[in-house]
Enzyme design. Structure first.
Site, PDB file in Angstrom:
ATOM      1  N   ALA A  18       0.913  -1.388  -0.002  1.00  0.00           N
ATOM      2  CA  ALA A  18      -0.127  -0.047   0.008  1.00  0.00           C
ATOM      3  C   ALA A  18       0.748   1.145   0.164  1.00  0.00           C
ATOM      4  O   ALA A  18       2.095   1.144   0.417  1.00  0.00           O
ATOM      5  CB  ALA A  18      -0.798   0.208   1.222  1.00  0.00           C
TER       6      ALA A  18
ATOM      7  N   GLY B 116       0.393  -5.044   0.721  1.00  0.00           N
ATOM      8  CA  GLY B 116      -0.521  -5.162  -0.236  1.00  0.00           C
ATOM      9  C   GLY B 116      -0.339  -5.691  -1.529  1.00  0.00           C
ATOM     10  O   GLY B 116      -1.106  -6.101  -2.414  1.00  0.00           O
TER      11      GLY B 116
ATOM     12  N   GLU C 156      -0.628  -9.225  -1.133  1.00  0.00           N
ATOM     13  CA  GLU C 156      -2.108  -9.495  -1.112  1.00  0.00           C
ATOM     14  C   GLU C 156      -2.853  -9.400  -2.376  1.00  0.00           C
ATOM     15  O   GLU C 156      -3.838 -10.239  -2.626  1.00  0.00           O
ATOM     16  CB  GLU C 156      -2.739  -8.415   0.086  1.00  0.00           C
ATOM     17  CG  GLU C 156      -2.080  -8.809   1.456  1.00  0.00           C
ATOM     18  CD  GLU C 156      -2.619  -7.829   2.192  1.00  0.00           C
ATOM     19  OE1 GLU C 156      -3.255  -8.038   3.308  1.00  0.00           O
ATOM     20  OE2 GLU C 156      -2.385  -6.429   2.069  1.00  0.00           O
TER      21      GLU C 156
ATOM     22  N   GLU D 280       4.182  -5.667   7.234  1.00  0.00           N
ATOM     23  CA  GLU D 280       3.293  -4.894   7.897  1.00  0.00           C
ATOM     24  C   GLU D 280       3.439  -4.585   9.262  1.00  0.00           C
ATOM     25  O   GLU D 280       3.463  -3.167   9.804  1.00  0.00           O
ATOM     26  CB  GLU D 280       1.795  -5.036   7.739  1.00  0.00           C
ATOM     27  CG  GLU D 280       1.244  -4.757   6.399  1.00  0.00           C
ATOM     28  CD  GLU D 280       1.275  -5.975   5.307  1.00  0.00           C
ATOM     29  OE1 GLU D 280       0.716  -5.920   4.251  1.00  0.00           O
ATOM     30  OE2 GLU D 280       2.242  -6.867   5.580  1.00  0.00           O
TER      31      GLU D 280
HETATM   32  N1  T1G Z   1       4.689   3.315  -0.067  1.00  0.00           N
HETATM   33  C1  T1G Z   1       5.275   4.525  -0.183  1.00  0.00           C
HETATM   34  N2  T1G Z   1       6.453   4.683  -0.414  1.00  0.00           N
HETATM   35  C2  T1G Z   1       7.495   3.731  -0.493  1.00  0.00           C
HETATM   36  C3  T1G Z   1       6.826   2.407  -0.167  1.00  0.00           C
HETATM   37  C4  T1G Z   1       5.425   2.192   0.087  1.00  0.00           C
HETATM   38  N3  T1G Z   1       5.000   1.132   0.544  1.00  0.00           N
HETATM   39  N4  T1G Z   1       7.692   1.514  -0.322  1.00  0.00           N
HETATM   40  C5  T1G Z   1       8.871   2.129  -0.585  1.00  0.00           C
HETATM   41  N5  T1G Z   1       8.539   3.647  -0.898  1.00  0.00           N
HETATM   42  C6  T1G Z   1       9.399   4.803  -1.180  1.00  0.00           C
HETATM   43  C7  T1G Z   1      10.841   4.981  -0.132  1.00  0.00           C
HETATM   44  O1  T1G Z   1      10.105   5.863   1.063  1.00  0.00           O
HETATM   45  C8  T1G Z   1      11.641   5.745  -0.894  1.00  0.00           C
HETATM   46  O2  T1G Z   1      11.364   7.075  -0.997  1.00  0.00           O
HETATM   47  C9  T1G Z   1      11.547   4.960  -2.419  1.00  0.00           C
HETATM   48  O3  T1G Z   1      10.144   4.274  -2.222  1.00  0.00           O
HETATM   49  C10 T1G Z   1      12.619   3.852  -2.498  1.00  0.00           C
HETATM   50  O4  T1G Z   1      12.585   3.131  -1.460  1.00  0.00           O
HETATM   51  C11 T1G Z   1      -2.957  -3.243   3.209  1.00  0.00           C
HETATM   52  C12 T1G Z   1      -1.614  -1.515   4.463  1.00  0.00           C
HETATM   53  C13 T1G Z   1      10.292  -1.922  -1.479  1.00  0.00           C
HETATM   54  C14 T1G Z   1      12.076  -3.239  -0.326  1.00  0.00           C
HETATM   55  O5  T1G Z   1       6.362  -2.341   4.186  1.00  0.00           O
HETATM   56  O6  T1G Z   1      10.517  -2.238   2.346  1.00  0.00           O
HETATM   57  O7  T1G Z   1       0.789  -2.712   2.312  1.00  0.00           O
HETATM   58  O8  T1G Z   1      13.267   8.150  -0.059  1.00  0.00           O
HETATM   59  O9  T1G Z   1      14.797   3.573  -0.352  1.00  0.00           O
HETATM   60  O10 T1G Z   1      16.100   0.016  -0.352  1.00  0.00           O
HETATM   61  O11 T1G Z   1      -1.830  -4.737   3.969  1.00  0.00           O
HETATM   62  O12 T1G Z   1      11.217   0.294   0.190  1.00  0.00           O
HETATM   63  O13 T1G Z   1      13.209   7.790  -2.322  1.00  0.00           O
HETATM   64  O14 T1G Z   1      11.663   9.461  -1.284  1.00  0.00           O
HETATM   65  O15 T1G Z   1      13.438   1.673   0.583  1.00  0.00           O
HETATM   66  O16 T1G Z   1      15.421  -0.799  -2.748  1.00  0.00           O
HETATM   67  C15 T1G Z   1       3.740  -2.804   3.030  1.00  0.00           C
HETATM   68  C16 T1G Z   1       8.102  -1.065   2.328  1.00  0.00           C
HETATM   69  C17 T1G Z   1       3.121  -1.592   3.247  1.00  0.00           C
HETATM   70  C18 T1G Z   1       7.369  -2.246   2.094  1.00  0.00           C
HETATM   71  C19 T1G Z   1      12.714  -1.253  -1.617  1.00  0.00           C
HETATM   72  N6  T1G Z   1       5.137  -2.610   2.580  1.00  0.00           N
HETATM   73  N7  T1G Z   1       9.224  -0.702   1.547  1.00  0.00           N
HETATM   74  O17 T1G Z   1      13.862  -1.181  -0.965  1.00  0.00           O
HETATM   75  O18 T1G Z   1      14.455   1.307  -1.540  1.00  0.00           O
HETATM   76  S1  T1G Z   1       1.887  -1.466   4.210  1.00  0.00           S
HETATM   77  C20 T1G Z   1       6.326  -2.479   2.737  1.00  0.00           C
HETATM   78  C21 T1G Z   1      10.270  -1.293   1.473  1.00  0.00           C
HETATM   79  C22 T1G Z   1       0.566  -2.455   3.405  1.00  0.00           C
HETATM   80  C23 T1G Z   1      -1.699  -3.704   3.182  1.00  0.00           C
HETATM   81  C24 T1G Z   1      -0.740  -2.836   4.263  1.00  0.00           C
HETATM   82  C25 T1G Z   1      11.394  -0.969   0.790  1.00  0.00           C
HETATM   83  C26 T1G Z   1      11.828  -1.798  -0.862  1.00  0.00           C
HETATM   84  P1  T1G Z   1      12.418   8.193  -1.356  1.00  0.00           P
HETATM   85  P2  T1G Z   1      13.745   2.508  -0.489  1.00  0.00           P
HETATM   86  P3  T1G Z   1      15.067   0.053  -1.468  1.00  0.00           P
END
Ligand code: T1G
Length: 696
Positions: A61, A100, A103, A123
């Site tokens: 998400a 997500g 999912e 999450e």
């Molecule tokens: N939403 C918005 N921005 C995101 C994002 C996300 N999910 N994931 C990464 N970014 C941005 C991050 O802030 C950075 O921005 C840029 O992308 C590159 O990321 C209903 C509610 C995917 C493994 O927890 O673990 O789904 O600093 O520097 O090292 O169940 O990002 O460049 O401005 O980390 O290559 C669940 C979170 C969400 C994954 C890539 N998903 N992301 O790592 O790059 S909750 C997560 C990561 C959800 C549902 C629920 C990592 C990555 P900027 P980065 P990276």
């Protein structure tokens, strides 16, 4: 305006390509695009293929939408609509399918991935749980045990493991769209139709109460993993629709919890803290080789971190015996990584043969691009070393000190090139601890600062800018909250009660167990160093000095605040320490009073916040988030609170000010309130407002 989801009909397959760089986060436009694509395909295609453009499938998400009014279509509904499609829907995964993203893939009927892909439901690292069906659909394909591991750990699993768990149907090397199209056409050729996961049998239950209790214990106050277990439990006792409702209710409970705010604060600021506005457009100097002065614990750890970052390292020690000892320490650490399977023997050999060398002559540093001095913490020693570096290092080499408190300005002034001098303060063990304080002296050149941050990134550190003061950001604040703890001990709390209260708050260890681990002689040396300049109004305790005078320095001598038995984890409270404390109370005429765990936590945290606010107000830390990241990555601060200043915002800064002003009635000197805190309260602002660039 590019489409957030591109649509293309290729023969009988409608291909939906997510197009929301950098990580195809499932923002509103992507969700709407997926829905529209599925409905359009049902009118003209025989199958649907969902992929991500760019470097990854959906990484979850859009976290940037959290805390804002939710916008339709909601992700759970998108996943259910995909699942209910009249056409077979296939996901083809590359990069990461997280949260997500996985999912959505579980909402589709078939899943294929390239070998390098990773999937996960992380999450809990954001203080929430999978809220779009992950807790209900994953156990139906992978079973309850795998689901528990994946969701409560928040870890990423490889495509091979995901295939073995039943999450994926196939793993195929090649272009993600091409393998997806081939797979979709095979499905059609085999006459297979939709295969909704939600209609698979309910998974078999386990003893969820025991699992929940264990997760609460392990969480040390963090609630998301244990709450997720209750959602998974619902999958075993309900049909999909009821289970999804239970998941949603629990999801919203966590979404509205302060822990979610704390952990998302940590997520974004872990990434933002090393991006300094002042360094925009400043190119770092090129660093391919570094020198490290000192082969002790810190020198060896820094050397290993640099070698693992692909840099060549020349280690300098005073004589050949010390050179041997330092080299053995380095090879010992790397061999440990080989044994744990974290480093291949081949890589080890390449590093030790091509990347690492050691010498007792400074002349070996003539060509290195950067030097990190990690020698004994005494100004005379530092100045002698920097004089040598000034003599031998090439023009343009960056000269860094790993000092943890000494005046970097004074060190810089002892050279002919103060603009090339910077502090790079690593934390022990330096090849493990993520934090790096980049200490910017008055004359440090901007490209040298940029070089410090670039080195931190190469070493996969969380680098934080600090100005020059005694103890920089972290150790200065540590001294204050440790002193607060010592004052509570004098007044009646036991060190063991304080440790219990702070571990219940979420720290992995309390301050006295940490002191025993680090070595009581370090604090003793600091107290002796600061004694000549101590303010007479400062309240001091002597029990710690007395235990050191008796030769007890904590774990390394088997006794300190705790007594440690060989082969046993942790220690037991040391009765000798309590005797020293009670004797000191009697000597000082102190009437012991009781402290509840909440009292202890509140005073400890207020002391931390008060000093942190002073550090920000003086500009030692550029932003409150810098302090938060220092405490998270260097001092074991519980991530679910986001850091001390995020915690203060979550409590309400007015309440913090009120408590500090009431404590000041007992000790006005120690509890002198930060002016910044007063100004924030007067202006009705928060530390987060300062992070957003506001001023007071
Ligand atoms: N939403 C918005 N921005 C995101 C994002 C996300 N999910 N994931 C990464 N970014 C941005 C991050 O802030 C950075 O921005 C840029 O992308 C590159 O990321 C209903 C509610 C995917 C493994 O927890 O673990 O789904 O600093 O520097 O090292 O169940 O990002 O460049 O401005 O980390 O290559 C669940 C979170 C969400 C994954 C890539 N998903 N992301 O790592 O790059 S909750 C997560 C990561 C959800 C549902 C629920 C990592 C990555 P900027 P980065 P990276």
């Amino acid at each position: 305006m590019t489409n957030a989801v591109e649509y293309q009909l290729i023969d009988d397959v409608a291909v939906l390509r997510a197009n929301n760089p950098p990580v195809n986060a499932l923002g509103q436009a992507v969700r709407a695009g997926l829905l529209a694509g599925v409905m359009r395909a049902e009118g003209e295609a025989k199958a649907i293929l969902i992929i991500g453009n760019g470097r990854t499938f959906f990484a979850g998400a859009d976290i940037k939408e959290f805390g804002k009014p939710p916008q339709e279509p909601f992700l759970p509904d998108v996943c259910t609509r995909i699942e209910q499609s009249t056409l077979p829907v296939i996901s083809s995964i590359h990069g990461t399918a997280l949260g997500g993203g996985l999912e959505v893939a579980l909402g589709t009927h078939y899943r294929i991935a390239v070998p390098s892909a990773k999937v996960g439901l992380p999450e809990v690292h954001l203080g929430i749980l999978p809220g779009a069906g992950g807790t209900q659909r994953l156990p139906r394909v992978a079973g309850v045990e795998n689901t528990m591991d994946l969701i409560t750990s928040g870890g990423h699993v490889t495509a091979a493991d995901a295939l073995a768990m039943g999450i994926l149907d196939a793993v195929e090397d090649g272009d993600v769209e091409a393998i997806g199209l081939t797979f979709a056409n095979q499905i059609l050729a085999q006459g297979k139709g939709p295969r909704p996961v939600g209609q698979l049998p309910r998974p078999d239950p386990i003893d969820f109460d025991t699992a929940h209790a264990a997760a609460m214990k392990k969480g040390r106050g963090q609630i998301a993993p244990a709450t997720a277990i209750r959602a998974i439990e619902a999958a075993c006792h309900n049909d999909l629709a009821e289970g999804l409702q239970r998941e949603r209710d629990l999801f919203m409970t966590l979404m509205n919890s302060p822990q979610r705010e704390g952990m998302i604060h940590a997520f974004f600021n872990e990434r933002a803290v090393s991006k300094l506005p002042e360094l925009k457009g400043i190119a770092p100097r090129d660093v391919q080789s570094i020198g490290v002065i000192g082969g002790g614990t810190m020198g060896a750890g820094i050397t290993v971190a640099a070698l693992l970052a692909g840099l060549n390292v020349v280690m300098i020690e005073r004589d050949s015996d010390a050179v041997k000892a330092g080299s053995d320490r380095v090879s010992g650490i790397l061999q440990g990584s080989v044994k744990r399977g974290k480093l291949s023997q081949g890589k080890y050999d390449a590093i030790m043969v091509g990347g690492f060398s050691a010498s007792d002559s400074y002349d070996a540093l003539g060509d290195v691009d950067l030097v990190i001095e990690a020698a004994f913490e005494e100004m005379g020693v530092k100045k002698a070393i920097f004089a040598e570096l000034d003599r031998v290092c090439k023009t343009g080499a960056v000269l860094a000190s790993n000092t943890s408190y000494l005046d970097v300005n004074e060190i810089a002034a002892s050279t002919s090139r103060p603009a090339d001098v910077i502090g790079l303060h690593f934390f022990s063990p330096a090849h493990v601890m993520k934090l790096l304080e980049v200490v910017v002296a008055d004359q440090t050149a901007p490209d040298v600062v940029a070089t410090g941050f670039a080195l931190g990134k190469a070493m996969r550190k969380t680098a934080v800018r600090s100005g020059v003061c005694d103890g920089f950001i972290g150790n200065r604040i540590l001294k204050t909250y440790r002193t607060c703890a010592d004052h509570m001990v004098l007044d009646g709390a036991s060190p063991f009660e304080i440790d219990d209260a702070m571990t219940a708050f979420g720290f992995a260890m309390g301050p006295y167990a940490v002191a025993d681990l680090a070595g009581l002689d370090i604090g003793w040396a600091t107290r002796k160093r600061l004694a000549p300049t101590r303010d007479p109004r400062e309240r001091i305790s002597t029990y710690a000095d007395k235990i050191c005078e008796a030769g007890h320095f904590g774990q390394k001598t088997g006794k300190g605040y705790y007594v440690y038995e060989k082969g046993k984890r942790g220690g037991t409270p040391n009765p000798e320490m309590m005797a020293l404390i009670e004797a000191e109370r009697t000597e000082l005429g102190i009437t012991q009073r009781a402290f509840t765990a909440e009292d202890i936590q509140r005073r400890y945290m207020c002391a931390m916040v008060n000093e942190a606010a002073k550090v920000v107000d003086e500009g030692i830390a550029a932003r409150p988030l810098d302090v938060d990241m220092v405490l998270l990555f260097g001092y074991g601060f519980p991530r679910h609170w986001g850091g001390p200043l995020k915690w203060a915002d979550l409590q309400g800064v007015q309440s913090i000010l009120d408590d500090i002003e009431s404590y000041a009635k007992e000790d006005a000197y120690f509890w002198e309130c930060s002016d910044l805190l007063k100004r924030l309260v007067a202006a009705g602002k928060t530390f987060e407002d300062l992070n957003m660039g506001e001023t007071v």
